[in-house]
Design an enzyme around this catalytic site. Sequence first.
Site, mmCIF file in Angstrom:
data_model
loop_
_atom_site.group_PDB
_atom_site.id
_atom_site.type_symbol
_atom_site.label_atom_id
_atom_site.label_comp_id
_atom_site.label_asym_id
_atom_site.label_seq_id
_atom_site.Cartn_x
_atom_site.Cartn_y
_atom_site.Cartn_z
ATOM 1 N N GLU A 74 0.885 -1.175 0.000
ATOM 2 C CA GLU A 74 0.000 0.000 0.000
ATOM 3 C C GLU A 74 0.916 1.216 0.000
ATOM 4 O OE1 GLU A 74 -3.229 -0.048 -0.154
ATOM 5 O OE2 GLU A 74 -3.725 -2.104 0.355
ATOM 6 N N CYS A 82 -2.349 9.483 2.625
ATOM 7 C CA CYS A 82 -2.090 8.889 1.306
ATOM 8 C C CYS A 82 -3.196 9.231 0.330
ATOM 9 C CB CYS A 82 -1.914 7.379 1.427
ATOM 10 S SG CYS A 82 -3.324 6.559 2.184
HETATM 11 P P1 NAD Z 1 8.382 4.841 4.735
HETATM 12 O O1 NAD Z 1 8.387 4.079 3.477
HETATM 13 O O2 NAD Z 1 9.509 5.740 5.018
HETATM 14 O O3 NAD Z 1 8.275 3.853 5.985
HETATM 15 C C1 NAD Z 1 7.229 2.929 6.126
HETATM 16 C C2 NAD Z 1 7.667 1.821 7.055
HETATM 17 O O4 NAD Z 1 8.693 1.061 6.421
HETATM 18 C C3 NAD Z 1 8.259 2.285 8.376
HETATM 19 O O5 NAD Z 1 7.804 1.436 9.402
HETATM 20 C C4 NAD Z 1 9.759 2.121 8.165
HETATM 21 O O6 NAD Z 1 10.492 1.934 9.348
HETATM 22 C C5 NAD Z 1 9.786 0.882 7.314
HETATM 23 N N1 NAD Z 1 11.011 0.691 6.506
HETATM 24 C C6 NAD Z 1 11.836 1.633 6.017
HETATM 25 N N2 NAD Z 1 12.823 1.055 5.303
HETATM 26 C C7 NAD Z 1 12.607 -0.274 5.339
HETATM 27 C C8 NAD Z 1 13.280 -1.409 4.781
HETATM 28 N N3 NAD Z 1 14.362 -1.278 4.027
HETATM 29 N N4 NAD Z 1 12.769 -2.632 5.013
HETATM 30 C C9 NAD Z 1 11.646 -2.779 5.752
HETATM 31 N N5 NAD Z 1 10.990 -1.754 6.307
HETATM 32 C C10 NAD Z 1 11.452 -0.510 6.102
HETATM 33 O O7 NAD Z 1 6.978 5.627 4.750
HETATM 34 P P2 NAD Z 1 6.466 6.671 5.816
HETATM 35 O O8 NAD Z 1 7.205 7.962 5.650
HETATM 36 O O9 NAD Z 1 6.422 6.056 7.159
HETATM 37 O O10 NAD Z 1 4.951 6.866 5.344
HETATM 38 C C11 NAD Z 1 4.551 7.785 4.378
HETATM 39 C C12 NAD Z 1 4.282 7.108 3.057
HETATM 40 O O11 NAD Z 1 3.315 6.062 3.246
HETATM 41 C C13 NAD Z 1 3.676 8.026 2.026
HETATM 42 O O12 NAD Z 1 4.263 7.773 0.784
HETATM 43 C C14 NAD Z 1 2.206 7.633 2.017
HETATM 44 O O13 NAD Z 1 1.529 7.925 0.820
HETATM 45 C C15 NAD Z 1 2.319 6.164 2.249
HETATM 46 N N6 NAD Z 1 1.054 5.657 2.758
HETATM 47 C C16 NAD Z 1 0.301 4.864 1.952
HETATM 48 C C17 NAD Z 1 -0.918 4.390 2.408
HETATM 49 C C18 NAD Z 1 -1.789 3.508 1.568
HETATM 50 O O14 NAD Z 1 -2.705 2.921 2.116
HETATM 51 N N7 NAD Z 1 -1.556 3.380 0.272
HETATM 52 C C19 NAD Z 1 -1.365 4.748 3.679
HETATM 53 C C20 NAD Z 1 -0.557 5.574 4.464
HETATM 54 C C21 NAD Z 1 0.650 6.018 4.005
#
Ligand code: NAD
Length: 530
Positions: free
Chosen positions: A249, A283
């Site tokens: 997502e 999002c």
């Molecule tokens: P992010 O990708 O920076 O982090 C998301 C999660 O992934 C965190 O828990 C982080 O610690 C983890 N992570 C980071 N690197 C990783 C790796 N290499 N391996 C495994 N896990 C890892 O995103 P964010 O800044 O926390 O959230 C914002 C983003 O999320 C925006 O792009 C937003 O659009 C998206 N989002 C999407 C939805 C949806 O339903 N489509 C909902 C909410 C947020």
Amino acid sequence: MSVLAIDLQVAVRRVSSVNPATGEVLRELECAGESEVLAAVARARAAQGAWAAIGVRRRIAVLREFQHRLHEKKSEIAEAITREAGKPVAEALTTEVLVVLDAARFLIDHAYRLLRDEPLPHGNLATKLKSGRLVREPYGVVGIISPWNYPFSIPATETLAALVAGNAAVLKPSEFTSLVALELQSVLHDAGVPTDVFQVVVGDGATGAALIHSRGETGIDKLVFTGSVATGKRIAAAAAERLLPVVLELGGKDPMLVLDDADVDVASSAAVWGAFVNAGQTCLSVERCYVHRSLYEAFLKACAEKTKKLRVGHGLDRETDVGPMIHEGQLRIVESHVADAAARGARLLAGGSRLPELGKNFYKPTVLADVTHEMRIMREETFGPVLPVAAFDSDEEAVRLANDSEFGLAASVWTRHGERGERLARRIQAGTVMVNDVVSCFGVSEAPHGGVKSSGVGRAHGRFGLEEMVRLKYLDVDLMPGMKKVWWYGYGASFRRQMEGFLDLQFARGFGERLRGALRAAGVMWRKRL
Ligand code: NAD
């Protein structure tokens, strides 16, 4: 990433939970290392069998208890969300607590029916003497990695679906919102979810990576990831290495199309709320707005006026409409998008600067006019309180602009004529298109949530979200166990004739042809097979 403290000397990584409104450090927590993640997954695996064995009805009873307890703690949880993520408490109640209470309601009402075996009647005459059934089995251990922007509703809705289907779940929450995840864990455990069936492993990206790289007995069986496109791609590559099934997502750049027959007052209010809810860190937020030229100036005026009236402040203050952003890094992205748009000729109608008097993470809700697709603000996810608006001249052009994006999470169409809106909605490349609403689809527990293009793979929520939590097994039982199959060996000229007849019987055009086919095929049943 200033709030992520890495203590290299003792090789223990820590994450700090910080109130984004005040900068106060709420708590420091140690990141789970690889061995701790593997141990958590192993415990989950050991506990999962018993959890699956109690059956769906008893798991639903646990969900009902969870729902009651969450309802009783609604304000406490909402305030915990506000302290760690910044959004106004009223927003935490509606977009987080309510969403989870209702997701539980959906699963309580429907999970039994959706998870039970499903008969699969056969249409082909060759397999009529078999009974087919679809069986839904839990994966085992589901890993969940979640972001900070909806720190409660995103992991909770995914967790409830995983648990009711009979899985154990291990959640790695965002490093910025660990405390909210621990609140979720405590309500689930108090409601009767066994301790090892749901566990939170606190940590940063490396902790998340350990969850994906876990293998074999200590490995997860499925991953549900919510976060940015960049991380999602890394995760998809790591998951491909071990063929780990994933739901992704990811980000969005949701367009809002205001057609020439729209109600300007209603649509402008929707644009303002849709762009600034959770300080634009949603999002599904309105990231691009396109307005028919005949309404353009009136719409801009209404948006600018409504935006200037918004009260920016601390989320715990009851009079606040828009809270802080999560951290300065996110704020800098917003600033750079606004600066790029201004340099390329966008008109600033409201906001456009920080509010240092409130704290370092506050940014004024901002309205930009005359934006174009050459600007970063119309192509990259801004994820902040900015409403960029452009004009269009025809429905064709509006659809073309909406689809001119690498993202495809959601979109909205605004019109007084529902049918017209629906026609356009069908042409927009997105996982969800709303006619005359924004963002709220996330709260429709029956509706699938997910994107197309770079916005992701798979679905959360509702029936299809639940389907993501089970392995589908096809169970085929032959009803004539004493009979050899007509298609087994013993090929020859007569067998071929009989097969042709059998195909004619089922698929030939005319009744006569089918009748002849039936006669030719008839002998096949009596042939002696090898
Ligand atoms: P992010 O990708 O920076 O982090 C998301 C999660 O992934 C965190 O828990 C982080 O610690 C983890 N992570 C980071 N690197 C990783 C790796 N290499 N391996 C495994 N896990 C890892 O995103 P964010 O800044 O926390 O959230 C914002 C983003 O999320 C925006 O792009 C937003 O659009 C998206 N989002 C999407 C939805 C949806 O339903 N489509 C909902 C909410 C947020």
